[in-house]
Design a protein around this motif. Structure first.
Motif, PDB file in Angstrom:
ATOM      1  N   VAL A  41      99.613  32.265  14.072  1.00 54.49           N
ATOM      2  CA  VAL A  41     100.628  32.251  13.020  1.00 54.49           C
ATOM      3  C   VAL A  41     100.080  33.045  11.848  1.00 54.49           C
ATOM      4  O   VAL A  41      98.932  32.854  11.420  1.00 54.49           O
ATOM      5  CB  VAL A  41     100.981  30.823  12.586  1.00 54.49           C
ATOM      6  CG1 VAL A  41     102.001  30.848  11.448  1.00 54.49           C
ATOM      7  CG2 VAL A  41     101.522  30.033  13.766  1.00 54.49           C
ATOM      8  N   GLU A  42     100.924  33.966  11.307  1.00 53.38           N
ATOM      9  CA  GLU A  42     100.493  34.772  10.180  1.00 53.38           C
ATOM     10  C   GLU A  42     100.593  33.971   8.886  1.00 53.38           C
ATOM     11  O   GLU A  42     101.403  33.061   8.755  1.00 53.38           O
ATOM     12  CB  GLU A  42     101.357  36.030  10.078  1.00 53.38           C
ATOM     13  CG  GLU A  42     101.216  36.975  11.249  1.00 53.38           C
ATOM     14  CD  GLU A  42     102.091  38.212  11.093  1.00 53.38           C
ATOM     15  OE1 GLU A  42     102.812  38.274  10.058  1.00 53.38           O
ATOM     16  OE2 GLU A  42     102.040  39.075  11.964  1.00 53.38           O
ATOM     17  N   GLY A  43      99.729  34.355   7.951  1.00 53.21           N
ATOM     18  CA  GLY A  43      99.737  33.680   6.665  1.00 53.21           C
ATOM     19  C   GLY A  43      98.745  32.523   6.601  1.00 53.21           C
ATOM     20  O   GLY A  43      97.919  32.299   7.491  1.00 53.21           O
ATOM     21  N   LYS A  44      98.871  31.786   5.525  1.00 53.93           N
ATOM     22  CA  LYS A  44      97.971  30.654   5.296  1.00 53.93           C
ATOM     23  C   LYS A  44      98.379  29.472   6.153  1.00 53.93           C
ATOM     24  O   LYS A  44      99.578  29.162   6.263  1.00 53.93           O
ATOM     25  CB  LYS A  44      97.992  30.282   3.820  1.00 53.93           C
ATOM     26  CG  LYS A  44      97.018  29.176   3.447  1.00 53.93           C
ATOM     27  CD  LYS A  44      97.169  28.757   1.994  1.00 53.93           C
ATOM     28  CE  LYS A  44      96.830  29.885   1.039  1.00 53.93           C
ATOM     29  NZ  LYS A  44      96.846  29.450  -0.369  1.00 53.93           N
ATOM     30  N   LEU A  45      97.374  28.809   6.736  1.00 52.92           N
ATOM     31  CA  LEU A  45      97.603  27.616   7.557  1.00 52.92           C
ATOM     32  C   LEU A  45      96.919  26.410   6.918  1.00 52.92           C
ATOM     33  O   LEU A  45      95.876  26.529   6.279  1.00 52.92           O
ATOM     34  CB  LEU A  45      97.063  27.815   8.971  1.00 52.92           C
ATOM     35  CG  LEU A  45      97.792  28.804   9.877  1.00 52.92           C
ATOM     36  CD1 LEU A  45      97.087  28.936  11.216  1.00 52.92           C
ATOM     37  CD2 LEU A  45      99.237  28.362  10.084  1.00 52.92           C
ATOM     38  N   ARG A  46      97.563  25.290   7.145  1.00 55.35           N
ATOM     39  CA  ARG A  46      97.000  24.013   6.698  1.00 55.35           C
ATOM     40  C   ARG A  46      96.603  23.221   7.942  1.00 55.35           C
ATOM     41  O   ARG A  46      97.446  22.958   8.803  1.00 55.35           O
ATOM     42  CB  ARG A  46      98.022  23.246   5.864  1.00 55.35           C
ATOM     43  CG  ARG A  46      97.570  21.869   5.408  1.00 55.35           C
ATOM     44  CD  ARG A  46      98.707  21.161   4.680  1.00 55.35           C
ATOM     45  NE  ARG A  46      98.355  19.803   4.298  1.00 55.35           N
ATOM     46  CZ  ARG A  46      97.811  19.451   3.143  1.00 55.35           C
ATOM     47  NH1 ARG A  46      97.575  20.409   2.232  1.00 55.35           N
ATOM     48  NH2 ARG A  46      97.531  18.196   2.873  1.00 55.35           N
ATOM     49  N   MET A  47      95.323  22.820   8.044  1.00 51.51           N
ATOM     50  CA  MET A  47      94.812  22.096   9.215  1.00 51.51           C
ATOM     51  C   MET A  47      94.400  20.697   8.791  1.00 51.51           C
ATOM     52  O   MET A  47      93.650  20.523   7.815  1.00 51.51           O
ATOM     53  CB  MET A  47      93.626  22.847   9.830  1.00 51.51           C
ATOM     54  CG  MET A  47      93.031  22.162  11.057  1.00 51.51           C
ATOM     55  SD  MET A  47      91.671  23.107  11.819  1.00 51.51           S
ATOM     56  CE  MET A  47      90.423  23.044  10.533  1.00 51.51           C
ATOM     57  N   VAL A  95      91.450  17.538   5.291  1.00 53.91           N
ATOM     58  CA  VAL A  95      92.426  18.620   5.145  1.00 53.91           C
ATOM     59  C   VAL A  95      91.683  19.927   4.866  1.00 53.91           C
ATOM     60  O   VAL A  95      90.755  19.965   4.037  1.00 53.91           O
ATOM     61  CB  VAL A  95      93.424  18.316   4.015  1.00 53.91           C
ATOM     62  CG1 VAL A  95      94.451  19.438   3.893  1.00 53.91           C
ATOM     63  CG2 VAL A  95      94.120  16.976   4.256  1.00 53.91           C
ATOM     64  N   PHE A  96      92.120  21.008   5.564  1.00 53.72           N
ATOM     65  CA  PHE A  96      91.502  22.332   5.420  1.00 53.72           C
ATOM     66  C   PHE A  96      92.597  23.380   5.217  1.00 53.72           C
ATOM     67  O   PHE A  96      93.756  23.183   5.605  1.00 53.72           O
ATOM     68  CB  PHE A  96      90.681  22.697   6.667  1.00 53.72           C
ATOM     69  CG  PHE A  96      89.625  21.673   7.020  1.00 53.72           C
ATOM     70  CD1 PHE A  96      88.336  21.796   6.530  1.00 53.72           C
ATOM     71  CD2 PHE A  96      89.926  20.597   7.850  1.00 53.72           C
ATOM     72  CE1 PHE A  96      87.379  20.864   6.864  1.00 53.72           C
ATOM     73  CE2 PHE A  96      88.974  19.669   8.180  1.00 53.72           C
ATOM     74  CZ  PHE A  96      87.690  19.791   7.685  1.00 53.72           C
ATOM     75  N   GLU A  97      92.196  24.511   4.638  1.00 51.56           N
ATOM     76  CA  GLU A  97      93.061  25.678   4.491  1.00 51.56           C
ATOM     77  C   GLU A  97      92.415  26.864   5.192  1.00 51.56           C
ATOM     78  O   GLU A  97      91.207  27.113   5.007  1.00 51.56           O
ATOM     79  CB  GLU A  97      93.287  26.018   3.015  1.00 51.56           C
ATOM     80  CG  GLU A  97      94.248  25.091   2.312  1.00 51.56           C
ATOM     81  CD  GLU A  97      94.521  25.549   0.887  1.00 51.56           C
ATOM     82  OE1 GLU A  97      93.852  26.518   0.445  1.00 51.56           O
ATOM     83  OE2 GLU A  97      95.382  24.945   0.227  1.00 51.56           O
ATOM     84  N   ILE A  98      93.201  27.562   5.990  1.00 54.43           N
ATOM     85  CA  ILE A  98      92.704  28.727   6.729  1.00 54.43           C
ATOM     86  C   ILE A  98      93.463  29.945   6.221  1.00 54.43           C
ATOM     87  O   ILE A  98      94.696  30.028   6.323  1.00 54.43           O
ATOM     88  CB  ILE A  98      92.915  28.555   8.243  1.00 54.43           C
ATOM     89  CG1 ILE A  98      92.236  27.273   8.742  1.00 54.43           C
ATOM     90  CG2 ILE A  98      92.385  29.770   8.994  1.00 54.43           C
ATOM     91  CD1 ILE A  98      92.512  26.963  10.191  1.00 54.43           C
TER      92      ILE A  98
END
Length: 734
Positions: A41-47, A95-98
């Motif tokens: 998925v393009e863009g910022k991801l929340r994991m 919680v993480f941000e990619i």
């Protein structure tokens, strides 16, 4: 497609206090190894990563688990624990941000816990921080720097936790987003008591969200992480088992020792293996399994069962081996370590276990052990050995008692008699208990000059005292007999002694005998009394002949001895025994006693001519005091001066001549007389080395500037110059 796979399936779950980032040296291990694949998925991801229960739990808690997740920050060779927030009840999810291949963590900081020890200063924990990077569309879980260091932590039960610590109740309340006590207890019961193993089994779930908040993928790990510290589902390893052999009729006691505590459903089993070490489960049915066994924490004790069907196993498998191991009934887990076990055939009247009793002569059985605690009955009791109060203790004799007892039997000494409570009065006169010392013949008094004189008194009794002497001995502290008491009086009753003592007191004992009566009793002429008693010798002036001897004549060996008999009195009969009954001993000197160092232990007979009579006297040997200084004190010892040493005249002349000749020889050599030895060459070695190095440098510089000379020639020349200079220095100094 999002997914999560774990390579670690067992770990030792730790409590939060064991990983507290506020304390130093609180790194315990337990990192999870695995891989997380992120969706394309393009863009910022929340994991989001959260704990998840096992697949066989109750449906009510099928998506809720109270365990916590903690991200450890591994730095350059150490843990950067100042970047980690303190784990608490809401850290069941991380919680993480990619973005652009970089993985950042969003920390949840507690205002109450994330402070320094002073209670006010905030810990430097960042809100967002980079932890790892995406590698090939996946995130690696591990224990190294640059990986996602993720560990599992278990909360405590409410009864065991501190007020600020995370508990199962707090975690469930946060996950359910409710404070209803009944609802929380309904979920909590699936993680306590008989369902406590649900807390020890954890899976992980990962969810991905786009920047707009849309859910774009999720995955649950197919592997379940099991807590190895739990005895019901965790590790089970055995340390040893003994013995490894039994008779086919059984009846031998076997003991198995485990490394960890054992669950209640663990039992010993036998299994059949072939020669290649492969388990043959179809043949296990021919083996009789142990039915009677006792399990105590880390020990299993059982009695080997009889094996009547071993021949059937041989029919199917000739070369087989029986293994002894343990099996847990709850999850079917078997111990990794197994022990080879052997059954031997039973021989009638020749069996080492049944007939010869190699283990024990008693009946082999499993002991019952200590009963479980009951009301008003303790299980843990300290056993002490009772000591009987009626037991008599032996008397311990000291060295003082032994010395008193031995001195009372020695001659010439008086001591108090031994005490007695016997009712019989008659006793042997020479007994130590009689109070009469019969080992010393003669007069035993020392004229009040010895330390024992204070004990020389007579024990008087009154008429009111009974005739039984036992009462007198019990009441008196010391009982002594007088010096002039006859031995035969020891057998006289106390009544007669009392009357005799009163009769003597009534007599006039204060009248002394005159001189004539004394001379008549001694059998001496009246004109020789003074000489016999030694008053004439005491009044004579003593002349020390040794002080008047000429030392020159004494040292001269050429002077012959003078002829003629010495005018000395004749001495004879110098006895070796000390006869204290002699009257002359008492008259020699009133102040001298048998303990005086100037009186010898012996006597001598002196024969003198007194006019026409030959008088023979006998008395002690009186020694002349010759000690004038204490030899132990160096101050009292005077060393003789050189001029006080007397030498023969000829030796003095020869010594003077030798000194003159020695001084002349030294003057001729042109040097001062000295006794010191010349300094050896070793003392000049440091100076020689220093001069050699200086000359070597100088000559080397000169050779390089003027003409080329070989290195060896420069070294030899420098060494020769240094030796020459040392030689000239010594020559000039002498």
């Amino acid at each position: 497609m999002a997914s999560i796979d774990l390579f670690t399936t067992d770990n030792l779950l730790r409590y939060i206090s064991e990983w507290d980032p506020r304390e130093p040296a609180h790194t315990k291990g337990g990192y999870m190894d695995g891989e997380i694949k992120i969706p394309n998925v393009e863009g910022k991801l929340r994991m989001e990563i959260q704990t998840y229960p096992a697949d066989d739990v109750d449906p009510l808690v099928a998506d809720i688990h109270p365990c916590l997740l903690h991200v450890v920050r591994i730095g350059k060779g150490k843990r950067d624990q100042e970047l980690e927030p303190v784990p608490t009840y809401y850290h069941w999810k991380q919680v993480f941000e990619i973005e652009n291949g970089t993985v950042n963590i969003i920390n949840k900081i507690s205002e109450e816990l994330d402070v320094e020890k002073d209670g006010f200063t905030r810990r430097p924990v960042p809100l967002i921080d980079e932890i790892t990077e995406v590698s090939g569309n996946s995130i690696v879980l591990g224990r190294k720097r640059g990986q996602l260091n993720l560990i599992l932590l278990q909360p405590k039960q409410q009864a065991r936790a501190k007020p600020t610590e995370a508990t199962v109740t707090k975690v469930l309340a946060d996950r359910l987003q409710t404070n209803e006590k009944d609802k929380i207890e309904l979920y909590e019961q699936f993680f306590k008591k008989k369902h406590a193993k649900n807390l020890k089994r954890v899976r992980l779930r990962v969810d991905f969200y786009t920047q707009n908040g849309d859910h774009c993928g999720s995955s649950i790990s197919p592997q379940t992480i099991i807590d190895t510290g739990n005895k019901e589902i965790g590790s089970m390893d055995f340390y040893d088992a003994t013995p490894h052999k039994s008779c086919v009729k059984g009846g031998r006691k076997i003991i198995m020792v485990s490394e960890y505590n054992l669950a209640k459903d663990v039992s010993p089993i036998f299994q059949v293996y072939d020669s290649f070490g492969v388990h043959q489960p179809e043949l296990d049915g021919f083996l009789a399994q142990p039915m009677k066994f006792n399990l105590k924490n880390q020990t299993i004790i059982f009695i080997t069962p009889p094996q009547p069907r071993l021949s059937e196993i041989r029919e199917h498998l000739k070369d087989y081996t029986i293994k002894l191991l343990a099996k847990r009934k709850g999850d079917g887990y078997t111990s990794l370590r197994m022990f080879n076990f052997r059954y031997i055939d039973h021989e009638f009247n020749q069996c080492p276990f049944c007939d010869y009793k190699v283990d024990s002569d008693e009946l082999v059985q499993i002991e019952v052990g200590i009963e479980r605690p009951k009301p008003r009955q303790k299980k843990r009791v300290m056993h002490t050995t009772p000591v009987s109060s009626n037991m008599k203790r032996l008397r311990a004799y000291s060295t003082d008692d032994q010395s008193i007892g031995s001195s009372s039997m020695s001659s010439g000494f008086k001591s108090s008699p031994s005490y007695s409570i016997s009712s019989s009065y008659e006793m042997q006169a020479n007994s130590p208990d009689s109070g009469i010392d019969t080992h010393f013949n003669g007069y035993n008094s020392d004229a009040a000059c010895s330390p024992n004189s204070a004990h020389e008194y007579t024990t008087m009794r009154t008429q009111e005292q009974p005739d039984r002497p036992g009462t007198l001995i019990e009441e008196a502290q010391f009982v002594f007999a007088e010096d002039d008491v006859e031995i035969s009086e020891a057998y006289v009753t106390d009544t007669v002694q009392f009357e005799n003592a009163n009769h003597l007191m009534e007599q006039d004992v204060g009248v002394f005998a005159d001189d004539d009566e004394v001379r008549r009793m001694l059998g001496m002429p009246s004109e020789n009394v003074d000489k016999l008693w030694g008053h004439q010798e005491i009044k004579e002036t003593y002349e020390d002949v040794i002080e008047n001897i000429d030392l020159d004549q004494l040292l001269d060996m050429e002077i012959p001895e003078e002829d003629g008999a010495l005018q000395t009195p004749n001495f004879s009969n110098i006895g070796s025994s000390f006869i204290t009954s002699s009257p002359q001993f008492m008259a020699a000197n009133v102040m001298m006693t048998q303990r005086d160092p100037m009186i010898s232990h012996g006597n001598m007979s002196i024969i003198k001519q007194d006019g026409p009579f030959t008088v023979k006297t006998q008395g002690p040997v009186v020694l002349q005091p010759r000690i004038k200084s204490d030899s132990t004190k160096t101050a009292d010892i005077k060393k003789p001066k050189e001029e006080e040493v007397l030498l023969p005249l000829t030796e003095q002349n020869e010594l003077r001549k030798r000194k003159q000749e020695r001084s002349k020889k030294e003057e001729t050599k042109g040097r001062k007389p000295t006794t010191e030895q010349e300094s050896p060459f070793v003392e000049d070695l440091p100076l020689f080395v220093m001069m050699f190095m200086v000359l070597l440098v100088i000559f080397k510089l000169i050779a390089q500037a003027t003409l080329e000379v070989s290195h060896y020639a420069v070294v030899v020349f420098s060494m020769a110059s240094a030796i020459f200079m040392i030689f000239m220095k010594n020559k000039m100094s002498t």
